[in-house]
Design an enzyme around this catalytic site. Sequence first.
Site, mmCIF file in Angstrom:
data_model
loop_
_atom_site.group_PDB
_atom_site.id
_atom_site.type_symbol
_atom_site.label_atom_id
_atom_site.label_comp_id
_atom_site.label_asym_id
_atom_site.label_seq_id
_atom_site.Cartn_x
_atom_site.Cartn_y
_atom_site.Cartn_z
ATOM 1 N N HIS A 284 0.362 1.301 -13.122
ATOM 2 C CA HIS A 284 1.157 0.143 -13.572
ATOM 3 C C HIS A 284 2.623 0.564 -13.639
ATOM 4 O O HIS A 284 2.943 1.642 -14.149
ATOM 5 C CB HIS A 284 0.668 -0.325 -14.950
ATOM 6 C CG HIS A 284 1.402 -1.544 -15.415
ATOM 7 N ND1 HIS A 284 1.110 -2.813 -14.952
ATOM 8 C CD2 HIS A 284 2.460 -1.679 -16.246
ATOM 9 C CE1 HIS A 284 1.945 -3.670 -15.500
ATOM 10 N NE2 HIS A 284 2.774 -3.011 -16.295
ATOM 11 N N MET B 112 -4.115 -6.756 -7.151
ATOM 12 C CA MET B 112 -3.560 -7.850 -7.961
ATOM 13 C C MET B 112 -4.592 -8.880 -8.415
ATOM 14 O O MET B 112 -4.231 -9.981 -8.794
ATOM 15 C CB MET B 112 -2.433 -8.543 -7.185
ATOM 16 C CG MET B 112 -1.294 -7.615 -6.827
ATOM 17 S SD MET B 112 -0.616 -6.732 -8.265
ATOM 18 C CE MET B 112 0.826 -5.966 -7.525
ATOM 19 N N ILE C 41 -7.592 -9.776 -11.139
ATOM 20 C CA ILE C 41 -8.192 -9.305 -12.396
ATOM 21 C C ILE C 41 -9.712 -9.429 -12.278
ATOM 22 O O ILE C 41 -10.243 -10.495 -11.967
ATOM 23 C CB ILE C 41 -7.629 -10.069 -13.612
ATOM 24 C CG1 ILE C 41 -6.130 -9.726 -13.735
ATOM 25 C CG2 ILE C 41 -8.377 -9.668 -14.892
ATOM 26 C CD1 ILE C 41 -5.459 -10.196 -14.991
ATOM 27 N N LEU C 42 -10.384 -8.295 -12.477
ATOM 28 C CA LEU C 42 -11.840 -8.260 -12.318
ATOM 29 C C LEU C 42 -12.499 -8.531 -13.663
ATOM 30 O O LEU C 42 -11.885 -8.325 -14.717
ATOM 31 C CB LEU C 42 -12.251 -6.886 -11.780
ATOM 32 C CG LEU C 42 -11.610 -6.556 -10.421
ATOM 33 C CD1 LEU C 42 -11.785 -5.084 -10.087
ATOM 34 C CD2 LEU C 42 -12.196 -7.425 -9.320
ATOM 35 N N GLY D 59 0.774 -1.234 0.000
ATOM 36 C CA GLY D 59 0.000 0.000 0.000
ATOM 37 C C GLY D 59 0.805 1.282 0.000
ATOM 38 O O GLY D 59 0.335 2.304 0.503
ATOM 39 N N THR D 60 2.000 1.275 -0.627
ATOM 40 C CA THR D 60 2.747 2.545 -0.669
ATOM 41 C C THR D 60 2.049 3.555 -1.591
ATOM 42 O O THR D 60 2.125 4.763 -1.347
ATOM 43 C CB THR D 60 4.213 2.353 -1.112
ATOM 44 O OG1 THR D 60 4.246 1.894 -2.453
ATOM 45 C CG2 THR D 60 4.960 1.393 -0.199
ATOM 46 N N ASN D 61 1.393 3.074 -2.622
ATOM 47 C CA ASN D 61 0.642 4.008 -3.484
ATOM 48 C C ASN D 61 -0.575 4.559 -2.753
ATOM 49 O O ASN D 61 -0.921 5.732 -2.913
ATOM 50 C CB ASN D 61 0.239 3.334 -4.793
ATOM 51 C CG ASN D 61 1.383 3.329 -5.789
ATOM 52 O OD1 ASN D 61 1.734 4.378 -6.329
ATOM 53 N ND2 ASN D 61 1.989 2.178 -6.001
HETATM 54 C C1 GAR Z 1 3.174 -1.011 -7.516
HETATM 55 O O1 GAR Z 1 4.454 -0.977 -8.097
HETATM 56 C C2 GAR Z 1 2.097 -1.024 -8.587
HETATM 57 O O2 GAR Z 1 2.416 -0.219 -9.688
HETATM 58 C C3 GAR Z 1 2.102 -2.488 -8.975
HETATM 59 O O3 GAR Z 1 2.242 -3.168 -7.764
HETATM 60 C C4 GAR Z 1 2.945 -2.364 -6.808
HETATM 61 C C5 GAR Z 1 2.116 -2.222 -5.560
HETATM 62 O O4 GAR Z 1 2.805 -1.570 -4.533
HETATM 63 N N1 GAR Z 1 0.906 -2.815 -9.679
HETATM 64 C C6 GAR Z 1 0.854 -3.667 -10.692
HETATM 65 O O5 GAR Z 1 1.819 -4.296 -11.088
HETATM 66 C C7 GAR Z 1 -0.521 -3.825 -11.325
HETATM 67 N N2 GAR Z 1 -0.414 -4.416 -12.636
HETATM 68 P P1 GAR Z 1 2.061 -0.877 -3.306
HETATM 69 O O6 GAR Z 1 1.110 -1.918 -2.699
HETATM 70 O O7 GAR Z 1 3.185 -0.556 -2.354
HETATM 71 O O8 GAR Z 1 1.342 0.326 -3.796
#
Ligand code: GAR
Length: 212
Positions: free
Chosen positions: A111, A92, A94-95, A13-15
């Site tokens: 992405h 992660m 796919i819906l 969940g850093t994003n």
């Molecule tokens: C992030 O790098 C995001 O871009 C990627 O997973 C990571 C999640 O990190 N997403 C994908 O690859 C989707 N196709 P986070 O949980 O720390 O945000």
Amino acid sequence: MSKRIAVLVSGGGTNLQALIDAQARGALRGGKICAVIASKPGILALERAAKAGIPGYVVARKDYPSSQAMTAALVDKLGKLDIDLVVLAGFMVILTGEMVQAFPNAILNVHPSLIPSFCGEGCYGLHVHEKALEYGVKVTGATVHFVSEECDGGPIVLQKAVDILEGDTPEALQRRVMEQAEWAILPQAVALFCQDRLRVEGRTVHILPPRP
Ligand code: GAR
């Protein structure tokens, strides 16, 4: 009226944290994070939500007989929460198409590559960076796009490039792409959506000037 945002997560969940921080400094004007929905219980992203006082929910794939049934449960939950914008932030699962039909041009995904490189089914998380290094590209980056029925194929909202450095490992590259690109462009795209500044025309997303 402020747009109600739900952030869907599957891991660290850093994003999500970048969105919470943006909201705290007033950078998500026009929107409010009203819910965090996790694809499994006990993940760090849910702790981040709780710390920020945002209600957290779990809709887990294993609790449903099919991904269609899970998607239906999610759509139902989002409807009950009166959500305007769904943000996939490291989600992660796919819906199925029902999700896109319920929220046309109202689901954003981040992405970790410059789409159309290193994307599509099976290309997520660390794999994306492994593939970029294997291929030998010199520049990679991140993309925020609207979600369509094609995996990673929807109209692109924002992209940011990141240089690949000598001796990069997938882990080091993943971290740099997050720091230099994802955590910047995801909140920016969410803010543009909330301020009604995105107009989709075919595959192109036009970014409108700020309203006076
Ligand atoms: C992030 O790098 C995001 O871009 C990627 O997973 C990571 C999640 O990190 N997403 C994908 O690859 C989707 N196709 P986070 O949980 O720390 O945000």
